[in-house]
Structure formats: C-alpha cells, structure tokens
Motif scaffolding. Structure first.
Motif, short mmCIF file in Angstrom:
data_model
loop_
_atom_site.label_atom_id
_atom_site.label_comp_id
_atom_site.label_asym_id
_atom_site.label_seq_id
_atom_site.Cartn_x
_atom_site.Cartn_y
_atom_site.Cartn_z
N MET A 1 0.86 -1.50 -0.03
CA MET A 1 0.01 0.03 0.02
C MET A 1 1.06 1.28 0.49
O MET A 1 1.44 1.51 0.40
CB MET A 1 -1.31 0.33 1.23
N ASP A 2 0.25 2.02 -1.05
CA ASP A 2 1.47 3.04 -1.16
C ASP A 2 1.29 4.33 -0.08
O ASP A 2 0.14 4.84 -0.43
CB ASP A 2 1.13 4.25 -3.11
N MET A 3 2.23 4.89 0.85
CA MET A 3 1.82 5.45 1.69
C MET A 3 2.21 7.56 1.05
O MET A 3 0.64 7.82 1.63
CB MET A 3 3.41 6.12 2.71
N MET A 4 2.79 7.06 -0.25
CA MET A 4 2.09 8.54 -0.41
C MET A 4 0.71 9.52 -0.78
O MET A 4 1.06 10.14 -0.88
CB MET A 4 3.10 8.48 -2.28
N THR A 5 0.65 8.38 -1.35
CA THR A 5 -1.68 8.72 -1.59
C THR A 5 -1.99 8.10 -1.01
O THR A 5 -3.26 8.31 -1.37
CB THR A 5 -1.44 8.09 -3.44
N MET A 6 -1.80 7.57 0.63
CA MET A 6 -2.57 7.36 1.42
C MET A 6 -3.28 9.16 2.06
O MET A 6 -2.00 9.74 2.98
CB MET A 6 -1.58 5.96 2.39
N ASN A 7 -4.88 9.05 2.28
CA ASN A 7 -4.74 9.68 3.64
C ASN A 7 -4.44 10.12 4.82
O ASN A 7 -4.45 8.36 5.02
CB ASN A 7 -6.15 10.51 3.24
N LEU A 8 -4.80 10.31 5.62
CA LEU A 8 -4.33 10.14 7.12
C LEU A 8 -5.92 8.81 7.78
O LEU A 8 -5.72 8.07 8.71
CB LEU A 8 -4.28 11.37 7.97
N SER A 9 -6.82 9.04 7.55
CA SER A 9 -7.68 8.15 8.12
C SER A 9 -7.70 6.49 7.16
O SER A 9 -7.39 5.89 8.44
CB SER A 9 -9.76 8.55 7.29
N ARG A 10 -7.58 6.28 6.45
CA ARG A 10 -6.61 4.74 5.95
C ARG A 10 -5.39 4.50 6.41
O ARG A 10 -5.39 3.48 6.64
CB ARG A 10 -6.35 5.36 4.67
N TYR A 11 -4.16 5.84 6.65
CA TYR A 11 -3.63 5.49 7.11
C TYR A 11 -3.62 4.13 8.59
O TYR A 11 -3.20 4.02 8.94
CB TYR A 11 -2.37 6.45 7.17
N LYS A 12 -4.50 5.36 9.22
CA LYS A 12 -4.61 4.62 10.88
C LYS A 12 -5.48 3.25 10.49
O LYS A 12 -4.96 2.84 11.61
CB LYS A 12 -5.74 5.72 11.70
N GLU A 13 -7.01 3.68 10.04
CA GLU A 13 -6.98 2.20 10.34
C GLU A 13 -6.08 0.61 9.73
O GLU A 13 -6.07 -0.07 10.15
CB GLU A 13 -7.88 1.93 8.53
N ILE A 14 -4.95 0.91 8.07
CA ILE A 14 -4.29 0.42 8.53
C ILE A 14 -3.27 0.14 9.17
O ILE A 14 -3.03 -1.27 9.48
CB ILE A 14 -3.11 0.52 7.02
N LYS A 15 -2.88 0.28 10.22
CA LYS A 15 -2.10 0.70 10.69
C LYS A 15 -2.32 -0.39 11.94
O LYS A 15 -1.24 -1.10 12.68
CB LYS A 15 -1.37 1.77 12.00
N LYS A 16 -4.03 -0.43 12.19
CA LYS A 16 -4.65 -1.49 12.83
C LYS A 16 -3.74 -3.25 12.59
O LYS A 16 -3.91 -4.32 13.72
CB LYS A 16 -6.12 -1.72 13.32
N THR A 17 -3.51 -3.21 11.53
CA THR A 17 -3.01 -4.73 11.55
C THR A 17 -2.13 -5.07 10.48
O THR A 17 -1.13 -5.77 10.31
CB THR A 17 -4.45 -5.42 10.45
N ILE A 18 -1.32 -3.68 10.33
CA ILE A 18 -0.05 -3.72 9.70
C ILE A 18 1.26 -2.64 10.52
O ILE A 18 0.81 -1.85 11.09
CB ILE A 18 0.04 -3.63 7.88
N ASN A 19 1.74 -3.88 10.72
CA ASN A 19 3.43 -3.71 11.41
C ASN A 19 4.76 -3.59 10.25
O ASN A 19 5.32 -3.67 11.40
CB ASN A 19 3.21 -4.50 12.39
N THR A 20 4.39 -3.53 9.13
CA THR A 20 5.74 -3.86 8.04
C THR A 20 5.58 -3.01 6.95
O THR A 20 4.72 -2.54 7.03
CB THR A 20 5.93 -5.63 7.43
N VAL A 21 6.79 -2.44 6.96
CA VAL A 21 7.30 -1.06 5.77
C VAL A 21 8.12 -1.35 4.91
O VAL A 21 9.32 -1.96 5.83
CB VAL A 21 7.26 0.54 7.25
N LEU A 22 7.96 -0.80 3.91
CA LEU A 22 9.41 -1.56 2.95
C LEU A 22 9.53 0.00 2.93
O LEU A 22 8.46 0.65 2.16
CB LEU A 22 8.62 -2.07 2.10
N VAL A 23 10.85 0.37 3.10
CA VAL A 23 11.40 1.69 2.75
C VAL A 23 12.74 1.06 1.28
O VAL A 23 13.60 0.52 2.00
CB VAL A 23 12.16 2.41 4.05
N PRO A 24 12.05 1.88 -0.12
CA PRO A 24 13.61 1.79 -0.33
C PRO A 24 15.00 2.48 -0.65
O PRO A 24 14.43 4.23 0.08
CB PRO A 24 12.74 1.79 -2.39
#
Ligand SMILES: [Zn+2]
Length: 250
Positions: free
Chosen positions: A1-24
């Motif tokens: 899921m692309d962070m750059m195009t994500m709004n805060l509401s969605r970000y807060k939602e996905i953070k409940k279940t996702i704890n992995t970030v990929l940093v190129p």
C-alpha cells in the motif's frame, strides 16, 4: 500500500493490522556512460511495483530515500555523494519515525552497493530500539542466482543494465559498451581509487545486457525478495508475534 497517496484516515485504519514497512534505498550516481543516473532508485521502484501486486496488502510502501553514499563513484560526474555519517543518521531517523508509528518490521530494500555498510549500522540501531529489520541488497544477496541469467554482473553491468532496459529501453544503451573487469582488489583503498576500480564508471559485461534478460531477472528477483519477506513474517510469528512499537497517537 502506497504511503505517498494515502490519507490519514486510511493510514490509521491500516496501522491496526499492518506493522511492516518497506523503505526503498537508492543512490544518484554515475552508472557508466550508458545507464540512467537514477538506476539505483529505478530498480527498487520496479520491485516495489511488482511486490505491491503480490503482497502489497500486507505492508506499507514508504517513499524512497533517493540519495545515498558512494565513496567509490564519488570522483565521477553524476554522483551526488552523501557522507556515511549523514546518510546513516538520516536513514536511521526515517526508520525510527516508522517505528514510533508502530511499524516494528522494517524492510530496507537497497539498490546500491556503497550503502551496505551504513545500512548495517542502521539495522543494528533499529534492532536495539526493538525493531525487526530485514536488509535486502538484491545484487549481493541473490548474486549466484543472478549469474544464471546474467553471467557477468557488476555496477551498471550485465544485470543492472538489463533491469534498467526492462523498465524502459530508452533508459540505457548497450551499443559500443564493453566488458570491464574490476582491475584491483576492492579491499585496497587509495585516493580517487574508484577511477581505477571502475574504468568508465562501470564493471561487468554491460554490452551483453538485454530487455529479455531484465524481464527474467525481475521475475526471479521479485520471487526471491518475496520469499525473504515471508521469512521475516514467519520468524515474527515464531517469536510470538508483533513487537511493541513506541506508537504515536493511534
Ligand atoms: Zn547501481
């Protein structure tokens, strides 16, 4: 899921279940006379695109760090070299930010050799903080498998040039580009040694690169990267699940 195009509401939602970030992590530097200066950014970007299709629902794709450290290629025009100290501190602080946001699994997807030593430091500091860090440098980690498709890999060599051509044939050329061996041991360092190490700013058989090899390499490498990420999740579940990140407001 692309962070750059994500709004805060969605970000807060996905953070409940996702704890992995990929940093190129990339670099802007000379890649011989023939390959795009942004090669080390463009290749990880393409991996991210392909990983997004396969396992993108299980992790956050962070914006890339485009500039890195390159002692070896610093004498060449086109190289924008950041010191080891500044670069490793910068990447660490970016990742610490993600950790504070609850992303306790951090994947550093690296496209450039000169970054490796610094990313080791970053990974150790993040691990001490409590994170679980997977550092992937595709050209080193999967070198043996790469050689089955591109037998003479290197900096802007057969493998990298093929991967760039497969993104867009306009990003590189092979005509008149030769095969450069690294002429002295890499472990020997002296002032402006990169000029001796990398004749014309590249190593390997760039002239043998092709779009077709690049496509095959993307298939191979995307699978290998995916397997390593699955390994991270497997170890996480064996270790008893999610670590406790220092979360900011939820
Ligand atoms: Zn490169």
């Amino acid at each position: 899921m692309d962070m750059m195009t994500m709004n805060l509401s969605r970000y807060k939602e996905i953070k409940k279940t996702i704890n992995t970030v990929l940093v190129p992590i990339g670099m802007v530097e000379a890649h011989g006379p023939h390959c795009a200066l942004g090669t080390d950014v463009l290749i990880p970007r393409e991996f991210v695109k392909r990983l997004e299709e396969k396992i993108g629902d299980k992790m956050l794709m962070a914006p890339e760090v485009a500039y890195g450290h390159s002692w070896g290629l610093s004498p060449f025009a086109g190289t924008i070299d950041i010191s080891s100290e500044a670069f490793s501190n910068y990447v660490f602080e970016i990742c610490r930010g993600f950790y504070k946001n609850g992303f306790t699994n951090i994947i550093l997807l690296n496209g450039h050799g000169g970054n490796i030593a610094n990313l080791e430091i970053v990974a150790e500091k993040l691990a001490d903080l409590g994170g679980r860090v997977l550092t992937l440098s595709w050209f080193i980690d999967y070198r043996e498998q790469i050689k089955e498709i591109a037998s003479e890999p290197g900096h802007a060599g057969e493998d990298e040039t093929s991967l760039v051509l497969a993104i867009d044939p306009k990003l590189a050329y092979t005509e008149g580009v030769g095969n450069h061996e690294i002429p002295i041991p890499k472990k020997l360092k002296f002032k402006d040694g990169g000029r001796t190490l990398y004749p014309e700013g590249f190593s390997g058989n760039a002239g043998a690169a092709s779009v077709e090899k690049g496509e095959r390499l993307y298939d191979l490498l995307t699978d290998l990267i995916e397997k390593d990420i699955e390994m991270l999740w497997e170890i996480e579940s064996k270790q008893g699940g999610r670590l406790n990140g220092v979360t900011v407001d939820s």
